[in-house]
Design an enzyme around this catalytic site. Sequence first.
Site, PDB file in Angstrom:
ATOM      1  N   LYS A 133     -50.325 -28.683  42.557  1.00  0.00           N
ATOM      2  CA  LYS A 133     -50.239 -27.189  42.399  1.00  0.00           C
ATOM      3  C   LYS A 133     -51.451 -26.852  41.305  1.00  0.00           C
ATOM      4  O   LYS A 133     -51.858 -25.878  40.988  1.00  0.00           O
ATOM      5  CB  LYS A 133     -48.889 -26.639  41.845  1.00  0.00           C
ATOM      6  CG  LYS A 133     -48.343 -27.360  40.818  1.00  0.00           C
ATOM      7  CD  LYS A 133     -47.023 -26.855  40.321  1.00  0.00           C
ATOM      8  CE  LYS A 133     -45.724 -27.854  39.915  1.00  0.00           C
ATOM      9  NZ  LYS A 133     -45.853 -28.373  38.859  1.00  0.00           N
TER      10      LYS A 133
ATOM     11  N   LYS B 260     -53.009 -36.503  46.356  1.00  0.00           N
ATOM     12  CA  LYS B 260     -51.869 -35.776  46.546  1.00  0.00           C
ATOM     13  C   LYS B 260     -52.159 -34.295  46.386  1.00  0.00           C
ATOM     14  O   LYS B 260     -52.592 -33.868  45.490  1.00  0.00           O
ATOM     15  CB  LYS B 260     -50.576 -36.232  45.622  1.00  0.00           C
ATOM     16  CG  LYS B 260     -49.866 -35.368  45.030  1.00  0.00           C
ATOM     17  CD  LYS B 260     -48.848 -36.083  44.021  1.00  0.00           C
ATOM     18  CE  LYS B 260     -48.645 -35.188  42.804  1.00  0.00           C
ATOM     19  NZ  LYS B 260     -47.604 -35.159  42.074  1.00  0.00           N
TER      20      LYS B 260
ATOM     21  N   LYS C  27     -53.885 -37.358  32.244  1.00  0.00           N
ATOM     22  CA  LYS C  27     -53.738 -35.932  31.665  1.00  0.00           C
ATOM     23  C   LYS C  27     -54.810 -35.810  30.490  1.00  0.00           C
ATOM     24  O   LYS C  27     -55.611 -34.661  30.411  1.00  0.00           O
ATOM     25  CB  LYS C  27     -52.333 -35.036  31.525  1.00  0.00           C
ATOM     26  CG  LYS C  27     -51.720 -34.820  32.646  1.00  0.00           C
ATOM     27  CD  LYS C  27     -50.647 -33.971  32.617  1.00  0.00           C
ATOM     28  CE  LYS C  27     -49.903 -33.527  34.019  1.00  0.00           C
ATOM     29  NZ  LYS C  27     -48.827 -32.682  33.935  1.00  0.00           N
TER      30      LYS C  27
END
Length: 333
Positions: free
Chosen positions: A200, A197, A115
């Site tokens: 969202k 993957k 992140k």
Amino acid sequence: MSQDKKRILSAIQASGQLTLGNYLGAIKNWVALQDEYECFFAVADLHSITVRQDPANLRKNTMDIFKIFLASGIDTDNNVLFIQSHVSAHAELAWILNCYTYMGELSRMTQFKDKSERHATNINAGLFTYPALMAADILLYQADLVPVGQDQKQHLEITRDLACRFNGIYGDVFKVPEPYIPKVGARIMSLQNPESKMSKSDPNPNGFIGILDKPDIIRSKVKKAVTDSDGIVRFSEDKPGVSNLLSIYSACSGMSIADVEKKFAGEGYGVFKAEVAERIVECLSPLQERYDELSKNKDYVEKIYRESAEKAAYVANKTLRKVYKKVGFIPGR
Ligand code: ATP
Ligand code: LTN
């Protein structure tokens, strides 16, 4: 609520609209676990602000996720569905756990490294101490089991380490939780980049199917899904796009991958993709109908999240009071 059932806690961050991956990989399993265990499921809104969020979007995403939990069929008489920020004990215990968490162990977290790369202009302290908040979520409820995807295993390890460290100093305060990684957990990949993957927070909406996507959107996204040029519907490591569509078909229909391969033997990708889209539509439409009903019934939804927050707070505050006492704070309330 039954005293002898084992307890489960899990949560999903409110960082975007939920995807078919979240449904097949997490929520569907939660629904299957709800009778055997006493379950606490949360929308982790506190966690989501470790990445910058637009306030209106955050409100909408949080409410949508809460309604999706309800629409998926989780029974709120016997389980607790709540919004993390409604139970202040999460932030309070997180502070305390921060004081027992080492910089070294936090720097090893792969999610922090990922992140920080993706949000290089906002590497904030909350992103770094994210695992202490997640540990608080779990330890407050004395959870036995935590259903999570493989990517969260490292956070669960640090939770266990923190629980043992704290218990080692102060005696038995926290239950040491076990990860619960579903045996047949469908890992759904991005439709545009089947090596990574389905997520969202993917900036390309064609990469994911939203749980609330309407049938025509679903059909058009599946039609655009990346495949390969050999034209055979077969599950294989060197055919990630087709294999992912096979996994989706299998998870949505309950058929085994081998049976799906047989069904489409000799068929082209066009026919296969059209059928995959229909299975997704069938899988999501009952949930979407219930979601639409709930959207018309705001008072009911509000009643549920308010009552749930009270039930969750009752359990959480019991643990927090014990922690405060052990640490040496003077009881003031
Ligand atoms: P983000 O991209 O915002 O980090 P995400 O979409 O990857 O989020 P999480 O909030 O990290 O989702 O995950 C919530 C739950 O959904 C976890 O238990 C995770 O394992 C599961 N999950 C998420 N994406 C998938 C997927 N593509 N396939 C299967 N399970 C998934
Ligand atoms: N970090 C998790 C979401 C999450 C969670 C939790 C999962 C927040 N708190 C407690 C299990 C238990 C994620 O990003 N999937």
